[in-house]
Design a protein around this motif. Structure first.
Motif, short mmCIF file in Angstrom:
data_model
loop_
_atom_site.label_atom_id
_atom_site.label_comp_id
_atom_site.label_asym_id
_atom_site.label_seq_id
_atom_site.Cartn_x
_atom_site.Cartn_y
_atom_site.Cartn_z
N THR A 1 6.19 -3.66 -7.09
CA THR A 1 7.46 -3.84 -7.79
C THR A 1 8.65 -3.44 -6.94
N ALA A 2 8.48 -2.39 -6.13
CA ALA A 2 9.61 -1.86 -5.37
C ALA A 2 10.06 -2.80 -4.25
N LEU B 1 -1.07 6.65 -8.92
CA LEU B 1 -1.24 5.56 -7.97
C LEU B 1 0.11 4.95 -7.58
N GLU B 2 1.06 4.92 -8.52
CA GLU B 2 2.35 4.29 -8.21
C GLU B 2 3.21 5.18 -7.30
N ASN C 1 -4.70 0.20 -7.23
CA ASN C 1 -3.24 0.40 -7.32
C ASN C 1 -2.60 -0.74 -8.11
N GLU D 1 0.83 -1.22 0.00
CA GLU D 1 0.00 0.00 0.00
C GLU D 1 0.86 1.26 0.00
N GLN D 2 1.99 1.19 0.70
CA GLN D 2 2.83 2.39 0.79
C GLN D 2 3.69 2.59 -0.44
N ARG D 3 4.20 1.50 -1.02
CA ARG D 3 5.23 1.67 -2.05
C ARG D 3 4.98 0.84 -3.30
N GLY D 4 3.87 0.14 -3.37
CA GLY D 4 3.61 -0.67 -4.56
C GLY D 4 4.28 -2.02 -4.46
N ASN E 1 2.45 8.68 -2.99
CA ASN E 1 2.92 8.77 -1.60
C ASN E 1 4.42 8.46 -1.47
N GLN E 2 5.16 8.61 -2.57
CA GLN E 2 6.61 8.38 -2.51
C GLN E 2 7.42 9.54 -3.07
N THR F 1 8.86 2.25 -11.15
CA THR F 1 9.75 1.66 -10.15
C THR F 1 10.60 0.54 -10.72
N ALA F 2 9.99 -0.24 -11.64
CA ALA F 2 10.67 -1.42 -12.16
C ALA F 2 11.86 -1.07 -13.05
N LEU G 1 -8.99 2.83 -16.16
CA LEU G 1 -8.49 1.74 -15.30
C LEU G 1 -9.15 0.42 -15.71
#
Lengths: 203, 203
Positions: free
Chosen positions: A25-26, B114-115, A111, A20-23, B118-119, B25-26, B173
C-alpha cells in the motif's frame, strides 16, 4: 503483460524489494520506477496497474520458491529429513533477507495475505492458490512419512500439512517481529509434535 | 494523550475499524476523522500523530483482549479445557468481525506486526510486549496442565506456549486469507499435538 526486457526485470526486482521492506500500500508507481532506474512511462508498457505488478511479483516469487521447495522436498532423503531441510532453508532465506535489508522481511505471501486479503480479490485468490500448493507439496512428504510408519498411525495427512504451513507462517511472523531468523528453529520440534513422531531417530 | 472524551473514543473506534479493514499505511488522518464524524482539528488535540493513534488503538485493543484472555484462562476449569475455550472464543471473535465487516479481519496485532515491524520501532516494541504477554498467559495454563500430568512429561512449557501462539497467528492468517473463521477449529487438535497430550479425555 508485454515482452520480457531488462526494464521489466528491473521493475520487478525493485518492486519485490520495496514490497518486502514497506508493504504494497505504501508504494507508488513513481517510487518503484525511481528505485528501478527506469522512466515512469515504461511501467505501463509492461504492467496495466500497480496491482498487476503485485500479481507478477507474487508469481515470480512463487516460481522461484516452488523450485526450491520441490528440490528439497523431492530429494532422495528420508521424508521427515526433507521437511527439516525445508525449515532450515526457510531460516537461511530469512537470514539472507535480514543481511540484505537490515531487518527480517518475513514471508512475502503471508505479508500480502494480511495486508490485502480483504481489499484485493485477485491477490487473495492467487495467494490462496499458492498456499494450497504449499500444503499439497508438504502433504506429499507427510504421506510418505506416514506410509513408512514414521508418524502417528491416525494422522490426517492433509490437516497435518495445513498445520505445518500455518505454524511456519506463525514462526516467520515472530522472526519478523523480533528481527530474529532463529525463531524458525522451533519448526522442527513442532513439526515432529504435529505429526506425532515418537522416535525422531527414524529420520 | 489528552483527556478522554466522546470525540477521542469516536476517533479510536473508527481508527480500529479502518485499520482492521485496510491496514495502517493506507489510512490518512482526514479519512479517520471523517469516519469518526469529528473535525480534523480535534485529532491533534488527542493524538500527536497517526502513529501515536495506532499505538493507542493497539493498547486499547490489548486491554480488551487481555481481559477476555485472563477471564477464560483463569477460569475454574481443567487447564486444557481453558485453552480450548480460548480457541473457541478466538473463532467467535473472527466470526463476529466477519459479520460486521463482510470479511474476516484477522488479528490486529499480527496484521500490524507484518505491516509495520520493519518500519516503526515503537509499534514493533509494543507488539513484542503484547505477544510476550500472550505467551506468558498461555504458558501459565500449559504449566498447570504439565504439573497435572496431562502433557508430555518432557514438555518445555515456554517453547510450547510460544508455538501455540504462533500456530494461532498462522491459523488466523488462513481464516483471513480464506475468509473462513472455521480455520481456527484446527487449533484444538494442534494444541493437543504440540503439548503431547496422549489422552484428550483428561481435559
Amino acid at each position: 503483460m508485454g515482452r520480457t526486457s531488462d526494464a521489466r526485470d528491473k521493475i520487478l526486482s525493485a518492486a519485490q524489494t520495496l514490497i518486502e521492506q514497506r508493504g504494497y500500500t505504501a508504494l507508488g508507481v513513481a517510487e518503484i520506477c525511481a528505485a528501478a532506474g527506469v522512466p515512469k512511462g515504461s511501467f505501463y508498457h509492461f504492467f496495466e496497474s500497480k496491482q498487476a505488478l503485485a500479481l507478477t511479483v507474487i508469481d515470480e516469487h512463487w516460481t522461484e520458491q516452488r523450485r526450491q521447495w520441490t528440490g528439497l522436498l523431492g530429494a532422495d532423503r528420508p521424508p521427515l529429513q526433507r521437511l527439516r531441510d525445508l525449515f532450515e532453508a526457510t531460516e537461511t532465506v530469512q537470514r539472507i533477507g535480514q543481511q540484505d535489508n537490515g531487518t527480517v522481511v518475513g514471508c512475502l505471501f503471508g505479508n500480502l495475505a494480511l495486508e490485502l486479503s480483504n481489499q484485493a480479490d485477485d491477490v487473495r485468490r492467487r495467494l490462496q492458490e499458492i498456499f494450497d500448493e504449499q500444503i499439497k507439496l508438504i502433504e506429499k512428504v507427510v504421506a510418505e512419512a506416514h506410509e513408512r510408519g514414521d508418524t502417528a498411525s491416525t494422522l490426517d495427512t492433509h490437516a497435518a500439512a495445513q498445520s505445518i504451513v500455518a505454524q511456519l507462517e506463525g514462526q516467520v511472523l515472530f522472526a519478523k517481529l523480533l528481527n530474529d531468523p532463529g525463531q524458525v528453529e522451533a519448526m522442527w520440534r513442532n513439526c515432529l509434535a504435529l505429526l506425532g513422531v515418537v522416535d525422531p531417530d527414524l529420520t
